[in-house]
Design a protein around this motif. Structure first.
Motif, PDB file in Angstrom:
ATOM      1  N   HIS A   1      -5.235   2.602   9.503  1.00  0.00           N
ATOM      2  CA  HIS A   1      -6.551   1.985   9.330  1.00  0.00           C
ATOM      3  C   HIS A   1      -7.608   3.043   9.618  1.00  0.00           C
ATOM      4  CE1 HIS A   1      -4.234  -1.762   9.949  1.00  0.00           C
ATOM      5  NE2 HIS A   1      -5.124  -2.233   9.085  1.00  0.00           N
ATOM      6  N   ILE A   2      -8.461   3.315   8.665  1.00  0.00           N
ATOM      7  CA  ILE A   2      -9.518   4.304   8.839  1.00  0.00           C
ATOM      8  C   ILE A   2     -10.472   3.842   9.939  1.00  0.00           C
ATOM      9  CG2 ILE A   2     -11.459   5.450   7.706  1.00  0.00           C
ATOM     10  CD1 ILE A   2      -9.750   5.156   5.080  1.00  0.00           C
ATOM     11  N   VAL A   3     -10.918   2.599   9.848  1.00  0.00           N
ATOM     12  CA  VAL A   3     -11.678   1.975  10.944  1.00  0.00           C
ATOM     13  C   VAL A   3     -10.698   1.032  11.626  1.00  0.00           C
ATOM     14  CG1 VAL A   3     -13.640   0.531  11.568  1.00  0.00           C
ATOM     15  CG2 VAL A   3     -13.834   2.128   9.637  1.00  0.00           C
ATOM     16  N   PRO A   4     -10.413   1.268  12.907  1.00  0.00           N
ATOM     17  CA  PRO A   4      -9.390   0.477  13.597  1.00  0.00           C
ATOM     18  C   PRO A   4      -9.686  -1.021  13.613  1.00  0.00           C
ATOM     19  CG  PRO A   4     -10.123   2.322  14.956  1.00  0.00           C
ATOM     20  CD  PRO A   4     -11.029   2.263  13.774  1.00  0.00           C
ATOM     21  N   PHE A   5      -8.605  -1.790  13.720  1.00  0.00           N
ATOM     22  CA  PHE A   5      -8.696  -3.242  13.747  1.00  0.00           C
ATOM     23  C   PHE A   5      -9.611  -3.729  14.867  1.00  0.00           C
ATOM     24  CE2 PHE A   5      -7.170  -7.308  15.406  1.00  0.00           C
ATOM     25  CZ  PHE A   5      -7.347  -8.110  14.283  1.00  0.00           C
ATOM     26  N   HIS A   6      -9.518  -3.100  16.044  1.00  0.00           N
ATOM     27  CA  HIS A   6     -10.335  -3.583  17.173  1.00  0.00           C
ATOM     28  C   HIS A   6     -11.830  -3.317  16.967  1.00  0.00           C
ATOM     29  CE1 HIS A   6      -9.936   0.622  18.535  1.00  0.00           C
ATOM     30  NE2 HIS A   6     -11.041   0.398  19.222  1.00  0.00           N
ATOM     31  N   VAL A   7     -12.169  -2.415  16.068  1.00  0.00           N
ATOM     32  CA  VAL A   7     -13.567  -2.135  15.754  1.00  0.00           C
ATOM     33  C   VAL A   7     -14.035  -3.013  14.588  1.00  0.00           C
ATOM     34  CG1 VAL A   7     -15.165  -0.356  14.928  1.00  0.00           C
ATOM     35  CG2 VAL A   7     -13.393   0.240  16.589  1.00  0.00           C
TER      36      VAL A   7
ATOM     37  N   SER B   1      -9.488  -0.218   0.924  1.00  0.00           N
ATOM     38  CA  SER B   1     -10.311   0.986   1.111  1.00  0.00           C
ATOM     39  C   SER B   1     -10.369   1.422   2.572  1.00  0.00           C
ATOM     40  CB  SER B   1     -11.719   0.759   0.569  1.00  0.00           C
ATOM     41  OG  SER B   1     -12.364  -0.274   1.297  1.00  0.00           O
ATOM     42  N   ASN B   2      -9.853   0.613   3.482  1.00  0.00           N
ATOM     43  CA  ASN B   2      -9.798   0.966   4.897  1.00  0.00           C
ATOM     44  C   ASN B   2      -8.423   1.513   5.279  1.00  0.00           C
ATOM     45  OD1 ASN B   2     -10.908   1.133   7.545  1.00  0.00           O
ATOM     46  ND2 ASN B   2      -9.808  -0.727   8.101  1.00  0.00           N
TER      47      ASN B   2
ATOM     48  N   LEU C   1     -12.463  10.706   9.306  1.00  0.00           N
ATOM     49  CA  LEU C   1     -11.203  10.904   8.600  1.00  0.00           C
ATOM     50  C   LEU C   1     -11.393  11.104   7.102  1.00  0.00           C
ATOM     51  CD1 LEU C   1      -8.137  11.091   8.747  1.00  0.00           C
ATOM     52  CD2 LEU C   1      -8.058   8.607   8.455  1.00  0.00           C
ATOM     53  N   VAL C   2     -12.201  10.289   6.463  1.00  0.00           N
ATOM     54  CA  VAL C   2     -12.393  10.415   5.012  1.00  0.00           C
ATOM     55  C   VAL C   2     -13.000  11.777   4.683  1.00  0.00           C
ATOM     56  CG1 VAL C   2     -13.608   9.474   3.010  1.00  0.00           C
ATOM     57  CG2 VAL C   2     -12.558   7.932   4.670  1.00  0.00           C
ATOM     58  N   GLU C   3     -13.993  12.198   5.444  1.00  0.00           N
ATOM     59  CA  GLU C   3     -14.607  13.511   5.226  1.00  0.00           C
ATOM     60  C   GLU C   3     -13.599  14.632   5.481  1.00  0.00           C
ATOM     61  OE1 GLU C   3     -15.899  11.117   7.145  1.00  0.00           O
ATOM     62  OE2 GLU C   3     -17.803  10.600   6.204  1.00  0.00           O
ATOM     63  N   ASP C   4     -12.760  14.474   6.510  1.00  0.00           N
ATOM     64  CA  ASP C   4     -11.744  15.485   6.802  1.00  0.00           C
ATOM     65  C   ASP C   4     -10.731  15.601   5.664  1.00  0.00           C
ATOM     66  OD1 ASP C   4     -12.986  15.951   9.208  1.00  0.00           O
ATOM     67  OD2 ASP C   4     -11.428  15.011  10.439  1.00  0.00           O
TER      68      ASP C   4
ATOM     69  N   TYR D   1       0.833  -1.199   0.000  1.00  0.00           N
ATOM     70  CA  TYR D   1       0.000   0.000   0.000  1.00  0.00           C
ATOM     71  C   TYR D   1       0.877   1.263   0.000  1.00  0.00           C
ATOM     72  CZ  TYR D   1      -3.753   3.229   0.905  1.00  0.00           C
ATOM     73  OH  TYR D   1      -4.650   4.265   0.791  1.00  0.00           O
ATOM     74  N   ALA D   2       1.891   1.286   0.854  1.00  0.00           N
ATOM     75  CA  ALA D   2       2.772   2.460   0.947  1.00  0.00           C
ATOM     76  C   ALA D   2       3.502   2.706  -0.373  1.00  0.00           C
ATOM     77  CB  ALA D   2       3.765   2.284   2.085  1.00  0.00           C
TER      78      ALA D   2
END
Length: 87
Positions: free
Chosen positions: A24-30, A39-40, A65-68, A5-6
């Protein structure tokens, strides 16, 4: 996945600097299933990772984050500049 990805997204989505973190946009623990979902992920420099990705607290994450990112890009594209005529 991080290295792939990088390599494909080598600059920070906020400042354009070199990527230091694949966030991660949505964290792993979530959302554990989203760990490897492209896409995450987003590329962030160290500063923007802490400021925008975690809202200045490593125990937190930015649910917007995506909106920001989109808002910031619009602001940069439409910013007033000396010698630039705006409509």
């Amino acid at each position: 996945v991080r290295n792939t990805y990088a390599k494909a997204h080598p600059t920070c989505v906020f400042c354009g600097g070199p990527v230091e973190n694949v966030h991660h946009i949505v964290p792993f623990h979530v959302w554990p299933e989203g760990e490897l979902v492209e896409s995450n992920l987003c590329s962030l420099c160290r500063f923007d990772h802490y400021e925008h990705g975690h809202l200045l607290n490593r125990k937190s994450w930015n649910t917007n984050l995506v909106e920001d990112i989109m808002r910031f890009r619009r602001e940069v594209e439409t910013r007033p500049m000396k010698g630039k005529v705006t409509e």
